[in-house]
Scaffold this active site. Structure first.
Site, PDB file in Angstrom:
ATOM      1  N   ASP A 183     -32.508  54.139   5.273  1.00  0.00           N
ATOM      2  CA  ASP A 183     -32.121  53.854   6.652  1.00  0.00           C
ATOM      3  C   ASP A 183     -30.872  54.646   7.018  1.00  0.00           C
ATOM      4  O   ASP A 183     -29.787  54.377   6.510  1.00  0.00           O
ATOM      5  CB  ASP A 183     -31.872  52.348   6.796  1.00  0.00           C
ATOM      6  N   HIS A 185     -29.709  54.462   9.944  1.00  0.00           N
ATOM      7  CA  HIS A 185     -29.046  53.434  10.761  1.00  0.00           C
ATOM      8  C   HIS A 185     -28.401  54.009  12.020  1.00  0.00           C
ATOM      9  O   HIS A 185     -27.488  53.416  12.595  1.00  0.00           O
ATOM     10  CB  HIS A 185     -27.982  52.712   9.915  1.00  0.00           C
ATOM     11  N   GLU A 209     -35.379  56.222   8.158  1.00  0.00           N
ATOM     12  CA  GLU A 209     -35.366  55.346   9.333  1.00  0.00           C
ATOM     13  C   GLU A 209     -34.212  55.689  10.258  1.00  0.00           C
ATOM     14  O   GLU A 209     -33.091  55.897   9.808  1.00  0.00           O
ATOM     15  CB  GLU A 209     -35.241  53.891   8.866  1.00  0.00           C
ATOM     16  N   GLU A 235     -36.421  50.062  16.106  1.00  0.00           N
ATOM     17  CA  GLU A 235     -35.854  48.717  16.135  1.00  0.00           C
ATOM     18  C   GLU A 235     -34.954  48.507  17.340  1.00  0.00           C
ATOM     19  O   GLU A 235     -34.702  47.381  17.740  1.00  0.00           O
ATOM     20  CB  GLU A 235     -35.073  48.425  14.851  1.00  0.00           C
ATOM     21  N   HIS A 285     -39.617  45.564  12.298  1.00  0.00           N
ATOM     22  CA  HIS A 285     -38.227  45.301  11.928  1.00  0.00           C
ATOM     23  C   HIS A 285     -38.004  43.796  11.892  1.00  0.00           C
ATOM     24  O   HIS A 285     -38.402  43.085  12.801  1.00  0.00           O
ATOM     25  CB  HIS A 285     -37.320  45.946  12.986  1.00  0.00           C
TER      26      HIS A 285
END
Length: 382
Positions: A183, A185, A209, A235, A285
């Site tokens: 991730d 993020h 991700e 997400e 998610h």
């Protein structure tokens, strides 16, 4: 049947639960929350519920459109999360009223179980090798980790090397075929994302991700043309209209709508069906609570392109309270050989422990994500 009232419970570690009541004595549960903005979403739920008291809870599609379309200003994380939790609760009521699961009401299941992954590490990942070994020994076939600490637009290759060292340790520890989700993020800006993604190819990750922030999704083109790792994102996208350009551009391989953020069961089922038409996979998610996870599993059951499900058991955010604490039958989320069975009970398929919910709501929470700064004092992406 009519909706007669509702209650909201702000419970630790960082969740918001909604209970909708009916004159038939049937109640439905939802989880409307944005992590770090629970009180704001709570206010939005209060506003939306004003128009639902006295209405038939079974008219879910009409209620969804009323909540979404009757607001001149619409969309975004707060309003769509409020709608999501209400929508989950309405589906829970409908399933209980007809004594069947939500996935049966959606057309029936196309799978009996779904693979789940376990989070390892924290916001600032460090000793992830042993953590990966521990969860694989528990039966998980896939893990996910935060890739980096904060990164400037252009940053040191030392930080890149630190990521590679961590991922290399995991790969050496768990072997070549355990899935590794990495991730980014949204912490990584386009120039460094291209470098990091290319360097990670050798470890054959399951996906990377949010390699860039969703407001910079046009940069996915360059990254997708640069590497052969599946790209996941979504997400922080909240409706089918948000996902439409992502799917038509064609640079995402996996979408990750959140059933507590993106309009609930009603909207996410539509988003996931849109993705199937573009041959895009889905990994919902869900670093949240048991109601959100139950909602995800009900939709996963009916979605051919869902391939793995996030879940929060043991995640670093769940300090003091965890996924199973608020439900009476903890076996409903029993993970076996890296999979979880689809709940078969009526509605969401879980029984919320109201006594625990009410007790913990008195404790409450005021969770907010940390504020990070770069060495020069400027704000960093968390």
């Amino acid at each position: 049947m009519k909706i007669t009232g509702y209650k909201l419970y702000q419970v630790p570690p960082r969740w918001l639960f909604l209970k909708i009541e009916t004159d038939e004595g049937i109640v439905g549960w939802g989880e409307p929350v944005i992590e770090g903005r629970a009180s704001t979403v709570k206010a939005a739920v209060d506003e939306l519920m004003e128009n639902l008291i006295g209405k038939n809870p079974e008219r879910i599609e009409d209620h969804w459109n009323m909540m979404y379309r009757s607001g001149f200003y619409r969309g975004g994380p707060i309003l769509m999360s409020a709608i999501a939790g209400i929508d989950q609760a309405l589906w829970d009521i409908k399933g209980k009223f007809h004594n069947t699961s939500i996935h049966n009401l959606l057309g029936g299941a196309c799978r009996d179980s779904i693979k789940v992954y376990s989070w390892i590490g924290g916001d600032r990942p460090a000793d992830v090798g042993q953590a990966a070994k521990d969860v694989v020994e528990k039966g998980f076939k896939a893990i996910k980790m935060n890739a980096t600490e904060e990164l400037q637009y252009i940053d040191s290759h030392e930080k890149i090397d630190q990521v590679l060292e961590r991922v290399s340790t995991i790969r050496e520890t768990v072997g070549p075929y355990i899935g590794i989700g990495i991730d980014f993020h949204g912490r990584v800006h386009k120039p460094m994302a291209k470098i990091l993604a290319k360097e990670l190819e050798t470890f054959r990750p399951m996906f990377i991700e949010e390699p860039v922030l969703p407001e910079n999704n046009e940069a996915l083109r360059d990254i997708a043309n640069h590497v052969n790792i599946p790209i996941a994102t979504g997400e922080r996208m909240y409706s089918r209209w948000d996902f439409k350009p992502l799917l038509t551009d064609g640079y995402a391989d996996i979408i990750q709508p959140d059933l507590s953020h993106a309009g609930g069961i009603t909207e996410c089922k539509k988003i996931i069906s849109m993705a199937e038409a573009f041959d895009v996979a889905v990994a919902p998610h869900c670093p949240l609570g048991p109601i959100a996870l139950a909602a995800c599993l009900q939709v996963d059951a009916t979605s051919h392109n869902a391939f793995i499900q996030e879940q929060s058991l043991g995640i670093h955010y769940n300090v003091g309270s965890d996924l199973l604490d608020y439900i009476t039958d903890k076996e409903v989320f029993k993970y076996e050989d890296g999979y979880v069975s689809i709940p078969q009970g009526p509605g969401l398929g879980i029984d919320v422990n109201e006594e625990v919910v009410e007790k913990m709501a008195k404790e409450g929470h005021n969770w907010h994500n940390p504020v990070w700064r770069h060495k020069d004092g400027s704000i960093a992406e968390w």
